[in-house]
Design a protein around this motif. Structure first.
Motif, PDB file in Angstrom:
ATOM      1  N   ALA A 147       0.829  -1.201   0.000  1.00  0.00           N
ATOM      2  CA  ALA A 147       0.000   0.000   0.000  1.00  0.00           C
ATOM      3  C   ALA A 147       0.865   1.252   0.000  1.00  0.00           C
ATOM      4  CB  ALA A 147      -0.928  -0.001   1.212  1.00  0.00           C
ATOM      5  N   SER A 148       0.331   2.311  -0.565  1.00  0.00           N
ATOM      6  CA  SER A 148       1.044   3.590  -0.602  1.00  0.00           C
ATOM      7  C   SER A 148       0.346   4.586   0.325  1.00  0.00           C
ATOM      8  CB  SER A 148       1.054   4.141  -2.033  1.00  0.00           C
ATOM      9  OG  SER A 148       1.677   5.397  -2.102  1.00  0.00           O
ATOM     10  N   PRO A 149       1.112   5.322   1.125  1.00  0.00           N
ATOM     11  CA  PRO A 149       2.572   5.454   1.149  1.00  0.00           C
ATOM     12  C   PRO A 149       3.280   4.447   2.062  1.00  0.00           C
ATOM     13  CG  PRO A 149       1.612   7.048   2.631  1.00  0.00           C
ATOM     14  CD  PRO A 149       0.457   6.331   1.998  1.00  0.00           C
ATOM     15  N   ALA A 150       2.522   3.584   2.751  1.00  0.00           N
ATOM     16  CA  ALA A 150       3.122   2.629   3.678  1.00  0.00           C
ATOM     17  C   ALA A 150       2.172   1.439   3.825  1.00  0.00           C
ATOM     18  CB  ALA A 150       3.387   3.279   5.042  1.00  0.00           C
ATOM     19  N   PRO A 151       2.673   0.296   4.290  1.00  0.00           N
ATOM     20  CA  PRO A 151       1.807  -0.881   4.479  1.00  0.00           C
ATOM     21  C   PRO A 151       0.634  -0.581   5.402  1.00  0.00           C
ATOM     22  CG  PRO A 151       4.118  -1.495   4.650  1.00  0.00           C
ATOM     23  CD  PRO A 151       4.085   0.002   4.601  1.00  0.00           C
ATOM     24  N   VAL A 152      -0.456  -1.322   5.199  1.00  0.00           N
ATOM     25  CA  VAL A 152      -1.676  -1.129   5.975  1.00  0.00           C
ATOM     26  C   VAL A 152      -2.131  -2.467   6.542  1.00  0.00           C
ATOM     27  CG1 VAL A 152      -4.123  -0.507   5.882  1.00  0.00           C
ATOM     28  CG2 VAL A 152      -2.437   0.885   4.672  1.00  0.00           C
ATOM     29  N   LEU A 153      -2.404  -2.481   7.849  1.00  0.00           N
ATOM     30  CA  LEU A 153      -2.978  -3.637   8.525  1.00  0.00           C
ATOM     31  C   LEU A 153      -4.433  -3.318   8.837  1.00  0.00           C
ATOM     32  CD1 LEU A 153      -2.878  -6.351  10.147  1.00  0.00           C
ATOM     33  CD2 LEU A 153      -2.163  -4.971  12.116  1.00  0.00           C
ATOM     34  N   ARG A 154      -5.350  -4.168   8.363  1.00  0.00           N
ATOM     35  CA  ARG A 154      -6.786  -3.966   8.617  1.00  0.00           C
ATOM     36  C   ARG A 154      -7.328  -5.108   9.466  1.00  0.00           C
ATOM     37  NH1 ARG A 154     -10.439  -3.292   3.648  1.00  0.00           N
ATOM     38  NH2 ARG A 154     -11.895  -2.597   5.258  1.00  0.00           N
ATOM     39  N   ALA A 163     -13.655  -3.800   0.367  1.00  0.00           N
ATOM     40  CA  ALA A 163     -12.422  -4.309  -0.218  1.00  0.00           C
ATOM     41  C   ALA A 163     -11.253  -3.393   0.119  1.00  0.00           C
ATOM     42  CB  ALA A 163     -12.575  -4.444  -1.724  1.00  0.00           C
ATOM     43  N   ASP A 164     -10.053  -3.997   0.282  1.00  0.00           N
ATOM     44  CA  ASP A 164      -8.862  -3.211   0.617  1.00  0.00           C
ATOM     45  C   ASP A 164      -8.618  -2.115  -0.417  1.00  0.00           C
ATOM     46  OD1 ASP A 164      -8.343  -4.683   2.890  1.00  0.00           O
ATOM     47  OD2 ASP A 164      -7.027  -6.099   1.862  1.00  0.00           O
ATOM     48  N   SER A 165      -8.791  -2.458  -1.688  1.00  0.00           N
ATOM     49  CA  SER A 165      -8.512  -1.483  -2.740  1.00  0.00           C
ATOM     50  C   SER A 165      -9.423  -0.267  -2.636  1.00  0.00           C
ATOM     51  CB  SER A 165      -8.670  -2.147  -4.115  1.00  0.00           C
ATOM     52  OG  SER A 165      -9.983  -2.687  -4.269  1.00  0.00           O
TER      53      SER A 165
END
Length: 401
Positions: A147-154, A163-165
């Motif tokens: 993910a931009s700008p950094a990883p994402v934990l959901r 959806a993540d997108s």
């Protein structure tokens, strides 16, 4: 040549040792940024700068994403605590428990099942493997390293969230804002040169305190409800949805989407004839909501307002354990253009002297006005709040108890 290389290696070792014992930072941050998203809310401290902090940020090790144990108490269905005497972290709800025994390097549940992932110490705090907790308690888990700008934990209670997108697309600007704010916090503040003459004194008027604003949906679920969700998601905001019971089952999928995206569900009750009829409608509405999304409403809005309903009806609501909310900013009925209505609502917010609750009713005109109102709240001197199940009304409903 060999002697020179040996000297360079020795100097490099000494330099590395000095960095280690002094804690000097070579980069902007010691560890990479990982955003946490719980119940579709980006976890941050609204009172701090920067709003995301390294000392409680997730980290990745041995293929697992680790989360500070205290964060799991964020979810209404979970409790987490750490027993320092036993060196044991426990996550539990009414039905099951998960133990992280750090003294014996074991992880197990109350059914006797053993797990390979263990708790870890990090930044002086206890961290737990997020996927293990989520799988044990049937929660949605997703880690997006690219993910931009950094990883994402959901992490979500519902197993079928947005959806993540779609989430990342709707929150990209806010994630970038938090990321830049965090990285800029590591840039040293430049030292001002000594001045021989004092700079002129300028008087800056004190900033007025921000006005508190809620946005709430009132009425049935219909073809315009999705547009309300899209408008809120585009600016990363949540709202309360006071919905009519008869529209819940007709649009059960959309009601589940509202709930899964982190919005608050309440009941909008109309057409009642006295306190007994009101009680029946509220109970039937909550039964319908339970059948649709396995939850119940703790908030209610009465058609015509709580004051007009009368004291007996207000007592009925309170005795059922619900909280009443009234809207304070309405769309006038004599306006037919989006631009005119947007201007009227924004002016009403600017002139408000106490907390405002902006009503969004499911008509095309009011729904088309919402993006302009949200932009005005974002850019003005307002503090946007979300009505939650446990909130006590801050508007007229409390004044007529």
């Amino acid at each position: 040549m060999g002697r020179v290389m040996r000297q360079l290696v020795c100097l490099l070792c000494v330099f590395t040792f000095v960095l280690a014992i002094t804690g000097i930072k070579l980069g902007a941050a010691d560890e990479p940024v990982i955003f946490m998203v719980f119940e579709n809310n980006i976890v941050r401290d609204k009172t701090a700068t920067p709003r995301i902090a390294q000392d409680t940020m997730p980290f990745v090790e041995d293929g697992y994403v680790y989360v500070y144990y205290g964060h799991f108490s964020y979810f209404n269905n979970l409790t987490a605590f750490y027993n320092s005497r036993l060196q044991q972290a426990v996550v539990f709800n009414l039905n099951q428990k998960l133990f992280f025994d750090m003294s014996n390097n074991q992880t197990y549940d109350d059914a006797g099942n053993m797990y390979t992932s263990l708790a870890k110490w990090h930044n002086g705090k206890v961290y737990l493997p997020a996927r293990t907790v989520c799988e044990r308690f049937d929660m949605y888990y997703s880690y997006v390293p690219g993910a931009s700008p950094a990883p994402v934990l959901r992490i979500e209670i519902d197993q079928s969230p947005m959806a993540d997108s779609l989430f990342l697309e709707g929150h990209s600007r806010f994630l970038r804002e938090l990321y830049d704010e965090y990285q800029n916090s590591f840039i040293p503040t430049p030292t001002e040169p000594n001045e021989t003459t004092a700079p002129p004194v300028t008087t800056v008027p004190p900033r007025q305190p921000a006005k508190l604003v809620y946005v709430a949906y009132f009425g049935p679920i219909n073809e315009y409800t999705q547009n309300v969700l899209d408008a809120l998601d585009s600016v990363g905001r949540k709202a309360a949805f006071f919905i009519t019971p008869d529209s819940i089952l007709q649009h059960a999928g959309l009601v589940r989407q509202i709930y899964a995206q982190g919005h608050t569900l309440g009941l909008y009750i109309s057409g009642f004839n006295g306190p007994e009829d009101l009680e029946t409608l509220i109970k039937d509405g909550n039964n319908t909501l339970r059948d649709a999304v396995m939850t119940k409403a703790r908030l209610v809005c009465l058609e015509g307002g709580s004051e007009a309903a009368g004291q007996q009806c207000r007592d009925t609501v309170i005795n059922l354990g619900l909280r009443m909310w009234d809207a304070t900013v309405f769309a006038p009925t004599d306006v037919t253009k989006v631009s005119t209505l947007t201007s009227r609502l924004n002016t009403a917010l600017d002139n408000a002297t106490k907390t405002s609750v902006v009503a969004v009713r499911p008509t095309k005109l009011e729904v088309d006005t919402l993006p302009g109102v949200l932009a005005h709240i974002r850019d003005g001197n307002f503090s946007y709040l979300t009505i939650k199940d446990w909130d006590t009304p801050l508007n007229s409903a409390i004044d007529v108890r």
